[in-house]
Design an enzyme around this catalytic site. Structure first.
Site, PDB file in Angstrom:
ATOM      1  N   GLY A 147      10.730  -2.491  -4.479  1.00 26.40           N
ATOM      2  CA  GLY A 147      11.609  -3.008  -5.397  1.00 26.40           C
ATOM      3  C   GLY A 147      13.056  -2.193  -5.629  1.00 26.40           C
ATOM      4  O   GLY A 147      13.901  -2.994  -6.000  1.00 26.40           O
ATOM      5  N   GLU A 158       6.274   2.887  -3.161  1.00 30.58           N
ATOM      6  CA  GLU A 158       6.043   2.120  -1.757  1.00 30.58           C
ATOM      7  C   GLU A 158       7.346   1.455  -1.321  1.00 30.58           C
ATOM      8  O   GLU A 158       7.434   0.265  -1.349  1.00 30.58           O
ATOM      9  CB  GLU A 158       5.070   1.095  -1.870  1.00 30.58           C
ATOM     10  CG  GLU A 158       3.471   1.669  -2.203  1.00 30.58           C
ATOM     11  CD  GLU A 158       2.471   0.496  -2.625  1.00 30.58           C
ATOM     12  OE1 GLU A 158       1.424   1.001  -2.694  1.00 30.58           O
ATOM     13  OE2 GLU A 158       2.818  -0.623  -2.936  1.00 30.58           O
ATOM     14  N   GLY A 214       9.566   0.197   1.430  1.00 23.26           N
ATOM     15  CA  GLY A 214       9.840  -0.200   2.540  1.00 23.26           C
ATOM     16  C   GLY A 214      11.355  -0.279   2.810  1.00 23.26           C
ATOM     17  O   GLY A 214      11.942   0.039   3.715  1.00 23.26           O
ATOM     18  N   CYS A 219      16.426 -24.928  17.392  1.00 24.95           N
ATOM     19  CA  CYS A 219      16.449 -26.319  16.923  1.00 24.95           C
ATOM     20  C   CYS A 219      16.358 -26.406  15.713  1.00 24.95           C
ATOM     21  O   CYS A 219      15.498 -27.246  15.092  1.00 24.95           O
ATOM     22  CB  CYS A 219      15.440 -27.065  17.852  1.00 24.95           C
ATOM     23  SG  CYS A 219      15.800 -27.093  19.589  1.00 24.95           S
TER      24      CYS A 219
END
Length: 419
Positions: free
Chosen positions: A235, A277, A279, A346
């Site tokens: 977070g 944690e 990341g 596309c």
């Protein structure tokens, strides 16, 4: 102003060996960031960062982080397998999953990972699956309601309404769950929570810590469970835009320490370990997507077509997320041209930037799309038959190393059955 961690001359040399597009990571920046985080929480003897593998699932990156003392946070069978093959063992692995298949729990238990349960019903499911309840176990808490603090780097907060989130135990379930787990043989307990994503605020972690620390005191007093660690999860965000202030990890660590001293120490819980944690915070700024300009299109707008697309970096298409773009060699040129920077899918949302002011772009220019080190390559896909790009590591000595080759058409067709 955002500056790339790589020069035009370096990129020109790289592109002779690695065709664009490719994701590039900065080993020096990764190690420095890991050390800053560790120093910010050095006041807690049990502190450990469990890097969120989902952010950047590459063994070379994971091994660098393990050398810096980090663990691995996994959420699936293959992330567990990758962490195991990258050298993480036992309690160096945290397994936080939801709607979890039995085989994932089995491997997590086999590896000796710390299992973080997402739901009350998973207690019985885990027991039925592996035959026992581990002596060390964690549960994910969801307080419900809303949670708002600071600014999200996307202009909104992805998970600021825990009551709408699919994750975690309610407060009542958590108390009942701890009692049940203790009766089933658990001896050491942890609490985990993730309430907001990508926050630009030094107050997020301290605020979350205060909530979890108070909860831990009440849990230990009511259930008698020995709470050994509290996992603040992720977070903590990064400034994707040049005018956004970066989080100060030292200030964040000090804010958590103050809550720790205020709440846990007086309750006789001064030995609780703090886990994180992170990341995005760990890897986001230390990675970029390198792409080359292929085409111009002059219609109702001015379009710059590049050889990367949303299959290489889907956050702008999926979230409308901002990623800064540097036209290499023109870092100091005036941004006096307005472009949409597009890929070749596309889909009309296949745009890395909309109405972005950049220096005048020419065909063949190399563009660096910043802050793709987390949730960049890992969110790639094969729509339109697009192939996932290579990953390259810029090593501390300035040399480069291929850490994932680009996919080939043979890879794309390998799982298909034509008969």
């Amino acid at each position: 102003m955002k500056r790339p961690f790589v020069t035009l001359d370096q990129l020109r040399s790289m592109t002779e060996q690695y065709p664009t597009p490719f994701h590039l990571y900065d080993e020096k920046g990764i190690r420095e960031n890991a050390r800053r985080l560790k120093q910010a929480f050095a006041w807690n003897p049990g502190f450990k960062e469990y890097f969120a593998v989902k952010a950047t699932p590459n063994p070379a990156i994971l091994k660098i982080l393990r050398e810096e003392g980090c663990g691995a946070d996994c959420s699936s069978l293959t992330e567990l397998m990758m962490s195991d093959r990258s050298g993480f063992t036992g309690p160096e692995i945290m397994f936080s999953s939801n709607d979890t298949p039995a085989e994932d729990f089995k491997l997590a238990a086999q590896l000796g990972a710390t299992i973080n349960l997402d739901d009350f019903t998973h207690i019985d499911f885990l027991k039925e699956t592996i035959g026992y309840i581990p002596e060390t176990i964690s549960c994910r808490f969801n307080p419900g309601g809303t949670f708002t603090i600071g600014e999200s780097t996307e202009g909104f907060q992805v998970m600021d309404t825990p009551g709408d989130s699919k994750y975690g135990f309610t407060r009542e379930q958590l108390f009942a769950g701890f009692k049940k787990l203790k009766a089933m043989g658990a001896k050491r307990f942890g609490i985990h929570a993730f309430l907001a994503s990508n926050t630009l605020s030094n107050e997020y972690y301290p605020t979350l810590a205060g909530i979890l620390f108070q909860l831990a005191v009440e849990l230990e007093q009511e259930t008698g469970c020995d709470i050994c660690f509290i996992n603040l999860s992720g977070g903590v965000g990064i400034p994707y835009k040049p005018d956004q202030p970066a989080n100060d990890i030292a200030a964040i660590g000090e804010g958590v320490r103050q809550q720790f001293e205020k709440i846990l120490v007086p309750a006789g819980m001064g030995d609780v370990a703090i886990y994180t944690e992170l990341g995005r915070f760990m890897l986001g700024p230390n990675g970029c997507l390198v792409t080359k300009v292929l085409h111009f299109k002059h219609t109702y707008k001015e379009y710059v077509g590049v050889d990367a697309c949303a299959a290489n970096l889907m956050r702008p298409a999926m979230y409308g997320a901002y990623h800064h773009i540097t036209v290499m060699g023109k870092e100091d040129a005036p941004c006096d041209h307005k472009y949409d920077v597009t890929g070749g899918l596309c889909e009309n949302n296949d745009k890395f930037a909309v109405d972005r002011m950049l220096p005048e772009v020419e065909i063949g220019d190399l563009l660096v799309i910043h802050d793709s080190g987390a949730h960049g390559f890992s969110m790639g896909y094969n729509y339109n038959g697009k192939l996932r790009s290579a990953e390259v590591l810029l090593q501390e000595d300035g040399s480069t190393r291929l850490i994932r080759r680009a996919e080939t058409p043979e890879d794309y067709f390998a799982t298909l059955i034509f008969d």
